[in-house]
Design a protein around this motif. Structure first.
Motif, PDB file in Angstrom:
ATOM      1  N   LEU A 174     -12.466  26.304  14.322  1.00  0.00           N
ATOM      2  CA  LEU A 174     -12.952  24.968  14.696  1.00  0.00           C
ATOM      3  C   LEU A 174     -12.460  24.543  16.073  1.00  0.00           C
ATOM      4  CD1 LEU A 174     -12.689  23.141  11.238  1.00  0.00           C
ATOM      5  CD2 LEU A 174     -14.578  24.484  12.193  1.00  0.00           C
ATOM      6  N   THR A 175     -11.657  25.406  16.705  1.00  0.00           N
ATOM      7  CA  THR A 175     -11.261  25.126  18.092  1.00  0.00           C
ATOM      8  C   THR A 175     -12.160  25.887  19.077  1.00  0.00           C
ATOM      9  OG1 THR A 175      -9.688  26.958  18.320  1.00  0.00           O
ATOM     10  CG2 THR A 175      -8.856  24.911  17.318  1.00  0.00           C
ATOM     11  N   ALA A 176     -13.116  26.674  18.553  1.00  0.00           N
ATOM     12  CA  ALA A 176     -14.064  27.372  19.438  1.00  0.00           C
ATOM     13  C   ALA A 176     -14.852  26.327  20.223  1.00  0.00           C
ATOM     14  CB  ALA A 176     -14.998  28.257  18.629  1.00  0.00           C
ATOM     15  N   LYS A 177     -15.282  26.712  21.423  1.00  0.00           N
ATOM     16  CA  LYS A 177     -15.975  25.736  22.278  1.00  0.00           C
ATOM     17  C   LYS A 177     -17.412  25.481  21.837  1.00  0.00           C
ATOM     18  CE  LYS A 177     -13.968  25.929  26.880  1.00  0.00           C
ATOM     19  NZ  LYS A 177     -13.922  26.934  27.959  1.00  0.00           N
ATOM     20  N   TYR A 178     -18.088  26.551  21.381  1.00  0.00           N
ATOM     21  CA  TYR A 178     -19.533  26.434  21.151  1.00  0.00           C
ATOM     22  C   TYR A 178     -19.929  26.963  19.778  1.00  0.00           C
ATOM     23  CZ  TYR A 178     -19.122  26.606  26.246  1.00  0.00           C
ATOM     24  OH  TYR A 178     -18.749  26.401  27.543  1.00  0.00           O
ATOM     25  N   VAL A 179     -21.045  26.418  19.284  1.00  0.00           N
ATOM     26  CA  VAL A 179     -21.739  27.040  18.174  1.00  0.00           C
ATOM     27  C   VAL A 179     -23.149  27.346  18.685  1.00  0.00           C
ATOM     28  CG1 VAL A 179     -22.489  26.858  15.782  1.00  0.00           C
ATOM     29  CG2 VAL A 179     -20.385  25.710  16.512  1.00  0.00           C
ATOM     30  N   GLY A 180     -23.540  28.614  18.565  1.00  0.00           N
ATOM     31  CA  GLY A 180     -24.848  29.043  19.066  1.00  0.00           C
ATOM     32  C   GLY A 180     -25.800  29.346  17.922  1.00  0.00           C
ATOM     33  N   PHE A 181     -27.099  29.169  18.191  1.00  0.00           N
ATOM     34  CA  PHE A 181     -28.135  29.363  17.171  1.00  0.00           C
ATOM     35  C   PHE A 181     -29.234  30.257  17.721  1.00  0.00           C
ATOM     36  CE2 PHE A 181     -26.056  25.343  16.727  1.00  0.00           C
ATOM     37  CZ  PHE A 181     -25.760  25.274  15.378  1.00  0.00           C
ATOM     38  N   VAL A 182     -29.675  31.218  16.891  1.00  0.00           N
ATOM     39  CA  VAL A 182     -30.808  32.060  17.251  1.00  0.00           C
ATOM     40  C   VAL A 182     -31.891  31.809  16.205  1.00  0.00           C
ATOM     41  CG1 VAL A 182     -31.618  34.434  17.543  1.00  0.00           C
ATOM     42  CG2 VAL A 182     -29.312  33.788  18.288  1.00  0.00           C
ATOM     43  N   ALA A 184     -36.134  32.120  14.593  1.00  0.00           N
ATOM     44  CA  ALA A 184     -37.119  33.146  14.256  1.00  0.00           C
ATOM     45  C   ALA A 184     -38.179  33.298  15.354  1.00  0.00           C
ATOM     46  CB  ALA A 184     -37.785  32.824  12.926  1.00  0.00           C
ATOM     47  N   ASP A 185     -38.394  32.248  16.169  1.00  0.00           N
ATOM     48  CA  ASP A 185     -39.234  32.417  17.360  1.00  0.00           C
ATOM     49  C   ASP A 185     -38.290  32.881  18.481  1.00  0.00           C
ATOM     50  OD1 ASP A 185     -37.822  30.063  17.609  1.00  0.00           O
ATOM     51  OD2 ASP A 185     -39.565  28.750  17.570  1.00  0.00           O
ATOM     52  N   ASP A 186     -38.654  32.703  19.731  1.00  0.00           N
ATOM     53  CA  ASP A 186     -37.729  33.151  20.792  1.00  0.00           C
ATOM     54  C   ASP A 186     -36.771  32.035  21.200  1.00  0.00           C
ATOM     55  OD1 ASP A 186     -38.488  35.773  20.945  1.00  0.00           O
ATOM     56  OD2 ASP A 186     -40.145  35.338  22.328  1.00  0.00           O
ATOM     57  N   TYR A 187     -36.656  31.020  20.354  1.00  0.00           N
ATOM     58  CA  TYR A 187     -35.825  29.869  20.693  1.00  0.00           C
ATOM     59  C   TYR A 187     -34.361  30.144  20.398  1.00  0.00           C
ATOM     60  CZ  TYR A 187     -35.507  24.820  21.643  1.00  0.00           C
ATOM     61  OH  TYR A 187     -35.268  23.593  22.198  1.00  0.00           O
ATOM     62  N   TYR A 188     -33.494  29.549  21.185  1.00  0.00           N
ATOM     63  CA  TYR A 188     -32.054  29.598  20.937  1.00  0.00           C
ATOM     64  C   TYR A 188     -31.454  28.373  21.600  1.00  0.00           C
ATOM     65  CZ  TYR A 188     -31.884  31.370  25.737  1.00  0.00           C
ATOM     66  OH  TYR A 188     -32.037  31.500  27.089  1.00  0.00           O
ATOM     67  N   THR A 189     -30.305  27.929  21.086  1.00  0.00           N
ATOM     68  CA  THR A 189     -29.630  26.803  21.709  1.00  0.00           C
ATOM     69  C   THR A 189     -28.165  26.853  21.297  1.00  0.00           C
ATOM     70  OG1 THR A 189     -29.707  24.399  22.139  1.00  0.00           O
ATOM     71  CG2 THR A 189     -30.111  25.096  19.886  1.00  0.00           C
ATOM     72  N   SER A 190     -27.376  25.935  21.826  1.00  0.00           N
ATOM     73  CA  SER A 190     -25.963  25.908  21.469  1.00  0.00           C
ATOM     74  C   SER A 190     -25.437  24.488  21.616  1.00  0.00           C
ATOM     75  CB  SER A 190     -25.172  26.866  22.366  1.00  0.00           C
ATOM     76  OG  SER A 190     -25.380  26.562  23.738  1.00  0.00           O
ATOM     77  N   ILE A 191     -24.390  24.190  20.864  1.00  0.00           N
ATOM     78  CA  ILE A 191     -23.811  22.845  20.902  1.00  0.00           C
ATOM     79  C   ILE A 191     -22.290  22.932  20.998  1.00  0.00           C
ATOM     80  CG2 ILE A 191     -25.719  21.774  19.645  1.00  0.00           C
ATOM     81  CD1 ILE A 191     -23.956  21.838  17.103  1.00  0.00           C
ATOM     82  N   ASP A 192     -21.690  21.825  21.391  1.00  0.00           N
ATOM     83  CA  ASP A 192     -20.235  21.702  21.470  1.00  0.00           C
ATOM     84  C   ASP A 192     -19.663  21.540  20.057  1.00  0.00           C
ATOM     85  OD1 ASP A 192     -21.872  19.202  21.873  1.00  0.00           O
ATOM     86  OD2 ASP A 192     -19.946  18.306  21.318  1.00  0.00           O
ATOM     87  N   MET A 193     -18.427  21.981  19.853  1.00  0.00           N
ATOM     88  CA  MET A 193     -17.824  21.907  18.516  1.00  0.00           C
ATOM     89  C   MET A 193     -17.683  20.464  17.995  1.00  0.00           C
ATOM     90  SD  MET A 193     -16.879  23.660  15.912  1.00  0.00           S
ATOM     91  CE  MET A 193     -16.531  25.362  16.361  1.00  0.00           C
ATOM     92  N   PRO A 194     -17.264  19.484  18.835  1.00  0.00           N
ATOM     93  CA  PRO A 194     -17.181  18.116  18.287  1.00  0.00           C
ATOM     94  C   PRO A 194     -18.509  17.637  17.699  1.00  0.00           C
ATOM     95  CG  PRO A 194     -15.988  18.230  20.354  1.00  0.00           C
ATOM     96  CD  PRO A 194     -16.698  19.546  20.211  1.00  0.00           C
ATOM     97  N   THR A 195     -19.631  17.975  18.327  1.00  0.00           N
ATOM     98  CA  THR A 195     -20.933  17.591  17.770  1.00  0.00           C
ATOM     99  C   THR A 195     -21.212  18.371  16.490  1.00  0.00           C
ATOM    100  OG1 THR A 195     -21.829  16.950  19.912  1.00  0.00           O
ATOM    101  CG2 THR A 195     -23.430  17.533  18.203  1.00  0.00           C
TER     102      THR A 195
END
Ligand SMILES: Nc1nc2c(c(=O)[nH]1)N[C@H]1C(S)=C(S)[C@@H](COP(=O)(O)O)O[C@H]1N2
Ligand SMILES: [Mo]
Length: 263
Positions: A174-182, A184-195
């Motif tokens: 939970l101290t990692a900086k980011y959570v990333g998402f991949v 099923a389409d070609d979409y991907y994004t990432s968010i900050d851990m506090p969010t």
């Protein structure tokens, strides 16, 4: 040394040259403050509109730097306990609008019976999650407003697993900086851990007035609902989640949209 004439306030029609000059001119404290305000408002503009302000040579790195500065400012301002407004069933926007970087005829088809959510990165338990496993976790629901940078918003209801709870279950750092998402389409994004840990950030399996499984166009089988962020930070059709300290970027973010993009 004569004091340099302060550049005229940067309007929307400032040329790249004027912006660069303003950014590099030596400034006294008063004008530094004024300039900081102008920087913030230009950055704020890119934040609000999500518009890729420019691809024209020299101005791009400056605007990118402003957007990164903006990420820091927003992260500092983000209050992990402040809740986004909630609404009632009477307020639901129906039908809930569809949006993606493609038309509705190209929505990815995900087979729920073989679906397995991949988990990777800084997590203790890398086991994949079937839909039945996710449905067996404690479920919550919310009625919140989704705001798209393209200029529309809509109120929807979503049900699913509190994302903080899911991250704890997989033993994410939970101290990692980011959570990333991949997706099923070609979409991907990432968010900050506090969010990611915000109490309203929801790994959504259901939607609508009676909380039915997400329809294909709305992100079946799984989307992340984040009412404290703009719509494009809410990935649909999630196939893989990773906790990481390496900046994962995102589909729109890598094209110049502000990364933090709080709403
Ligand atoms: N996988 C995936 N997720 C996505 C997108 C996309 O194109 N693909 N578009 C984003 C944008 S810009 C918006 S506004 C919302 C739209 O979600 P909706 O179709 O449920 O309204 O999904 C976001 N998540
Ligand atoms: Mo969007």
């Amino acid at each position: 040394m004569p004091v340099r004439k302060r550049p005229s306030p940067l309007g929307l029609n400032a040329t790249p040259k004027e912006i660069i000059q303003a950014a590099t001119a030596p400034l006294d404290d008063a004008s530094r403050r004024v300039f900081a305000k102008q920087l913030l408002s230009l950055g704020g503009l890119s934040l609000l509109t999500g518009v890729t302000l420019s691809h024209t040579g020299t101005v791009t790195p400056l605007l990118q730097a402003m957007s990164r500065f903006n990420d820091h400012a927003q992260a500092k301002l983000f209050d992990p306990t402040k809740l986004a407004p909630t609404y009632t069933l009477n307020d639901l926007t129906e039908p809930f609008p569809f949006n993606a970087y493609y038309g509705i005829e190209d929505v990815p088809v995900v087979d729920g019976s073989t679906y397995a959510l991949e988990v990777s990165g800084l997590v203790r338990d890398r086991r994949a999650w079937r839909l039945s496993d996710l449905r067996a976790l404690p479920q919550e629901s919310q009625i919140t407003r989704h705001i798209c940078v393209e200029g529309w918003s809509a109120i929807g209801q979503w049900g699913g697993v509190r994302f903080a709870h899911f991250l704890e279950r997989i033993g994410a750092d939970l101290t990692a900086k980011y959570v990333g998402f991949v997706c099923a389409d070609d979409y991907y994004t990432s968010i900050d851990m506090p969010t990611a840990l915000h109490p309203q950030t929801l790994l959504a399996l259901t939607t609508g007035p009676t909380l039915q499984p997400l329809p294909p166009a709305d992100g079946y089988p799984l989307k992340l609902r984040i009412p404290t962020k703009l719509g494009f930070k809410n990935p649909k059709h999630i196939m893989a989640i990773t906790a990481t300290n390496r900046y994962p970027g995102g589909y729109w973010e890598d094209q110049g949209y502000n990364w933090f993009s709080g709403s």
